[in-house]
Motif scaffolding. Structure first.
Motif, mmCIF file in Angstrom:
data_model
loop_
_atom_site.group_PDB
_atom_site.id
_atom_site.type_symbol
_atom_site.label_atom_id
_atom_site.label_comp_id
_atom_site.label_asym_id
_atom_site.label_seq_id
_atom_site.Cartn_x
_atom_site.Cartn_y
_atom_site.Cartn_z
ATOM 1 N N ILE A 1 -16.516 -3.666 50.328
ATOM 2 C CA ILE A 1 -15.664 -4.557 50.750
ATOM 3 C C ILE A 1 -17.455 -5.790 50.954
ATOM 4 N N TYR A 2 -17.132 -6.564 51.148
ATOM 5 C CA TYR A 2 -18.057 -7.476 50.979
ATOM 6 C C TYR A 2 -17.875 -8.467 51.684
ATOM 7 N N LYS A 3 -19.336 -8.631 52.350
ATOM 8 C CA LYS A 3 -19.234 -10.061 53.298
ATOM 9 C C LYS A 3 -19.685 -11.158 52.987
ATOM 10 N N LEU A 4 -18.887 -12.722 53.454
ATOM 11 C CA LEU A 4 -18.502 -13.440 52.925
ATOM 12 C C LEU A 4 -20.293 -14.256 53.142
ATOM 13 N N ASP A 5 -20.677 -14.307 53.767
ATOM 14 C CA ASP A 5 -21.841 -15.180 53.725
ATOM 15 C C ASP A 5 -23.390 -14.942 52.534
ATOM 16 N N THR A 6 -22.684 -13.906 52.825
ATOM 17 C CA THR A 6 -23.930 -12.349 52.326
ATOM 18 C C THR A 6 -24.489 -12.238 50.966
ATOM 19 N N ALA A 7 -22.526 -12.002 50.721
ATOM 20 C CA ALA A 7 -21.917 -11.644 49.391
ATOM 21 C C ALA A 7 -22.323 -10.249 49.090
ATOM 22 N N SER A 8 -22.706 -9.312 49.948
ATOM 23 C CA SER A 8 -23.268 -8.172 49.405
ATOM 24 C C SER A 8 -22.344 -7.040 50.448
ATOM 25 N N ILE A 9 -22.673 -5.675 49.370
ATOM 26 C CA ILE A 9 -21.166 -5.659 49.769
ATOM 27 C C ILE A 9 -21.765 -3.610 51.247
ATOM 28 N N THR A 10 -21.029 -4.186 52.956
ATOM 29 C CA THR A 10 -21.029 -4.058 53.882
ATOM 30 C C THR A 10 -20.176 -2.120 54.387
ATOM 31 N N GLY A 11 -19.928 -1.937 53.223
ATOM 32 C CA GLY A 11 -19.025 -0.396 53.436
ATOM 33 C C GLY A 11 -18.469 -0.149 52.084
ATOM 34 N N THR A 12 -17.758 1.252 51.582
ATOM 35 C CA THR A 12 -17.270 1.816 50.675
ATOM 36 C C THR A 12 -16.410 2.600 51.327
ATOM 37 N N ILE A 13 -14.976 2.622 50.741
ATOM 38 C CA ILE A 13 -13.736 3.549 50.987
ATOM 39 C C ILE A 13 -13.552 3.724 49.234
ATOM 40 N N TYR B 1 -14.423 -10.030 51.724
ATOM 41 C CA TYR B 1 -13.007 -9.566 50.600
ATOM 42 C C TYR B 1 -13.464 -8.498 50.089
ATOM 43 N N VAL B 2 -12.629 -7.358 49.391
ATOM 44 C CA VAL B 2 -12.469 -6.192 48.600
ATOM 45 C C VAL B 2 -12.268 -6.371 46.977
#
Length: 379
Positions: free
Chosen positions: A193-205, A183-184
């Protein structure tokens, strides 16, 4: 030897003819232009529109006049009004054909049953305004952000809060990916940009202008519109810009996308009053989309959704666009003729009546699930 030579010469001529035929093959024809014509128009609200959502039957619109108006698009009639909220309606989203979620400046998220149009649950979601919400593709979870600098996860099976994450700034947009794996959130001009399973940010635009709208084109490609005339496609994996093009002459307010007859279509609405429909080739995502049609509404557009008439899809040339304009707040509301309208008194005027709310202790019977079986998950 001559005979062998003749076969060799014949093969050479056949190969040459084959190459000539290949060179002369007609290129893939460009998409045929579409046409857009007015189909249903209604003076919906006494103030400017702030949100719009569609499902296979209804279009719902939210406004600064604190009401949600319902329209039956199959019959082309006004269906009624919902008056649960106090404050501007900020976000609306359907899940399937049975449920609608609404959020507003009063901090509430309401879950509506679209069969009877009653409020199944009213949740005090944020201390400030609810700025955006998004339902997980499974229908079991929802995310919301508000002006209290929090991102909240909601268990829609139980109708309660599941997780709260504090943000450094107020986010004004949140969106699930189609596969529900990420989700973003949007904060001013930045997409996290977040990954569901970790709820952590994986990237930023990050772009230069404030972001007004985002839309997942695929699970990994995001379309971004800012307070300028440019549409940008970004990769969620690499956070690199895949393509950008000038779509309008003024800032873009909203983006919508859908699939129709094998085409991936993007619809854009701008403050310049134009709605434009684009054909996007997903196999050539780096190429600028081709313009299918455009229409000038001669109004200041604020939000956009597309209702597709599934029954006559093969007969029509274009999806019908449900758009909104900033109405003059001093104008008098048009008379409501529908008999069964939520919050209507005997004299025919809209009143601030309250719909019945399910008590907080009562569990919802899987509000966003098509099956009526009880759910025991507690995500």
């Amino acid at each position: 030897m001559k005979r062998c030579g003749s076969f060799s010469s014949l093969n050479h001529r056949m190969a040459r003819v084959g190459r000539d035929l290949k060179d002369n093959e007609a290129p893939t024809p460009p998409p045929q232009p579409w046409t857009v014509t007015p189909d249903f128009t209604h003076h919906a609200h006494t103030a400017s529109l702030s949100a719009v959502a569609v499902n296979s039957k209804y279009v719902v619109t939210g406004s600064r006049d604190e009401s949600i108006q319902i329209y039956d698009m199959r019959k082309k009639v006004e269906h009624g009004a919902l008056l649960q909220h106090n404050g501007t309606i900020t976000c609306l989203e359907f899940y399937g054909t049975a449920h609608l979620l609404s959020g507003a400046e009063d901090g509430l998220i309401c879950i509506w049953n679209t069969k009877r149009w009653e409020c199944l649950k009213s949740i005090k979601a944020h201390k400030g305004h609810v700025t955006s919400l998004s339902i997980h593709p499974s229908g079991k979870l929802a995310l919301s952000v508000g002006t209290d600098k929090t991102l909240r996860t909601w268990n829609l099976v139980e109708g309660r809060s599941a997780f709260i994450k504090n943000l450094k700034q107020n986010a004004h947009i949140i969106k699930w990916s189609p596969d529900g794996e990420k989700y973003v959130t949007v904060i001013t001009n930045k997409v996290d940009i977040y990954k569901l399973d970790t709820a952590s940010i994986t990237g930023t635009i990050t772009i230069e202008k404030r972001i007004s709208s985002i839309r997942f084109i695929t699970d990994s490609v995001l379309a971004i519109a800012g307070d300028d005339e440019i549409i940008r496609f970004y990769s969620c994996d690499s956070q690199k810009c895949l393509c950008e093009f000038k779509a309008h002459e003024n800032r873009i307010k909203d983006i919508y996308s859908f699939e129709r007859e094998g085409q991936h279509v993007i619809v854009t609405a701008s403050s310049d009053g134009y709605i434009k429909v684009w054909n996007l080739d997903l196999n050539k995502i780096n190429n600028v989309p081709s313009l299918l049609c455009e229409v000038s509404t001669k109004a200041r557009l604020t939000c956009l959704a597309v209702w597709l008439d599934q029954a006559s899809e093969m007969k029509e040339n274009c999806g019908k666009a449900a758009t909104s304009t900033e109405a003059n707040e001093s104008e008098k509301p048009s008379a409501v003729k529908k008999k069964k309208v939520c919050g209507m008194n005997k004299s025919g005027k809209l009143t601030k009546q309250r719909r019945r709310i399910v008590p907080a202790k009562r569990k919802l019977e899987a509000p966003l699930q098509k099956k009526k079986k009880k759910q025991n998950s507690s995500e």
